[in-house]
Design a protein around this motif. Structure first.
Motif, short mmCIF file in Angstrom:
data_model
loop_
_atom_site.label_atom_id
_atom_site.label_comp_id
_atom_site.label_asym_id
_atom_site.label_seq_id
_atom_site.Cartn_x
_atom_site.Cartn_y
_atom_site.Cartn_z
N ALA A 22 3.07 -10.06 -0.58
CA ALA A 22 1.62 -10.03 -0.35
C ALA A 22 1.27 -8.90 0.62
O ALA A 22 0.33 -8.12 0.38
N ILE A 23 2.02 -8.81 1.70
CA ILE A 23 1.81 -7.74 2.68
C ILE A 23 1.96 -6.37 2.02
O ILE A 23 1.12 -5.48 2.19
N GLN A 24 3.01 -6.20 1.24
CA GLN A 24 3.25 -4.91 0.59
C GLN A 24 2.13 -4.55 -0.37
O GLN A 24 1.77 -3.38 -0.50
N SER A 25 1.54 -5.55 -1.03
CA SER A 25 0.44 -5.26 -1.95
C SER A 25 -0.79 -4.72 -1.21
O SER A 25 -1.59 -3.98 -1.78
N VAL A 26 -0.91 -5.06 0.06
CA VAL A 26 -1.99 -4.49 0.89
C VAL A 26 -1.61 -3.09 1.33
O VAL A 26 -2.39 -2.14 1.21
N LEU A 27 -0.39 -2.94 1.83
CA LEU A 27 0.05 -1.63 2.33
C LEU A 27 0.11 -0.57 1.24
O LEU A 27 -0.03 0.62 1.53
N ASP A 28 0.28 -0.98 -0.01
CA ASP A 28 0.38 -0.03 -1.12
C ASP A 28 -0.98 0.43 -1.66
O ASP A 28 -1.01 1.23 -2.61
N GLN A 29 -2.06 -0.02 -1.10
CA GLN A 29 -3.38 0.37 -1.60
C GLN A 29 -3.62 1.86 -1.40
O GLN A 29 -3.15 2.46 -0.43
N ASP A 30 -4.38 2.46 -2.31
CA ASP A 30 -4.69 3.89 -2.20
C ASP A 30 -5.77 4.16 -1.16
O ASP A 30 -5.85 5.24 -0.62
N PHE A 31 -6.58 3.19 -0.86
CA PHE A 31 -7.60 3.29 0.18
C PHE A 31 -6.98 2.71 1.44
O PHE A 31 -6.62 1.53 1.48
N THR A 32 -6.81 3.50 2.48
CA THR A 32 -5.99 3.09 3.62
C THR A 32 -6.77 2.72 4.87
O THR A 32 -6.18 2.48 5.92
N ASP A 33 -8.09 2.65 4.78
CA ASP A 33 -8.92 2.34 5.94
C ASP A 33 -9.06 0.81 6.06
O ASP A 33 -10.10 0.24 5.73
N PHE A 34 -8.00 0.16 6.52
CA PHE A 34 -8.01 -1.29 6.65
C PHE A 34 -7.12 -1.72 7.81
O PHE A 34 -6.32 -0.93 8.32
N GLU A 35 -7.30 -2.96 8.21
CA GLU A 35 -6.35 -3.62 9.10
C GLU A 35 -5.87 -4.86 8.38
O GLU A 35 -6.61 -5.47 7.60
N LEU A 36 -4.64 -5.20 8.61
CA LEU A 36 -4.04 -6.40 8.02
C LEU A 36 -3.79 -7.38 9.15
O LEU A 36 -3.07 -7.07 10.09
N CYS A 37 -4.42 -8.52 9.07
CA CYS A 37 -4.31 -9.55 10.10
C CYS A 37 -3.42 -10.66 9.55
O CYS A 37 -3.85 -11.45 8.71
N LEU A 38 -2.19 -10.68 9.99
CA LEU A 38 -1.20 -11.63 9.49
C LEU A 38 -1.05 -12.76 10.49
O LEU A 38 -0.61 -12.54 11.62
N ILE A 39 -1.41 -13.96 10.07
CA ILE A 39 -1.32 -15.14 10.92
C ILE A 39 -0.20 -16.01 10.37
O ILE A 39 -0.31 -16.55 9.26
#
Length: 114
Positions: A22-39
């Motif tokens: 799931a984390i990798q599917s976020v990191l692999d996005q072509d649009f990189t202006d995000f934060e990933l909040c993993l709880i």
């Protein structure tokens, strides 16, 4: 510091292996202006160390990671994902907030589409 366009919340509970995908599917996005909040609130003794190791290898400063020991009373009386989201959503920096289950994946290009 510029605020990210998106905040993505992933709540992890005993999904070792799945949550890394799931984390990798976020990191692999072509649009990189995000934060990933993993709880992370696993109690199995396996998932938290595995996630820590995975995040250490990823070394991505867009990720903020919190390990939470959810009180037993909350586990018994509350739907834990909602309790965690209500607790951590106010800390999101993004303009748009996503929720991604720890055993789901974002399709490539989802951020650009939004």
């Amino acid at each position: 510091m510029k605020k990210p366009r998106f905040s993505v919340f992933v709540l992890s509970h005993k999904k070792n292996g799945w949550v890394q995908e799931a984390i990798q599917s976020v990191l692999d996005q072509d649009f990189t202006d995000f934060e990933l909040c993993l709880i992370e609130n696993s109690t199995d003794g396996v998932t938290q160390p595995a996630v820590r190791e995975y995040l250490s290898a990823a070394a991505d400063d867009r990720i903020w990671y919190v390990e939470v020991d959810v009180p037993e009373k909350v586990r018994r009386e509350t739907y834990v994902p909602c309790w965690l989201l209500n607790r951590y959503y106010p800390q999101a920096n993004g303009e748009i907030i996503f929720y991604l289950s720890d055993d789901d994946l974002f399709v490539p290009g989802i951020f650009s589409a939004v």
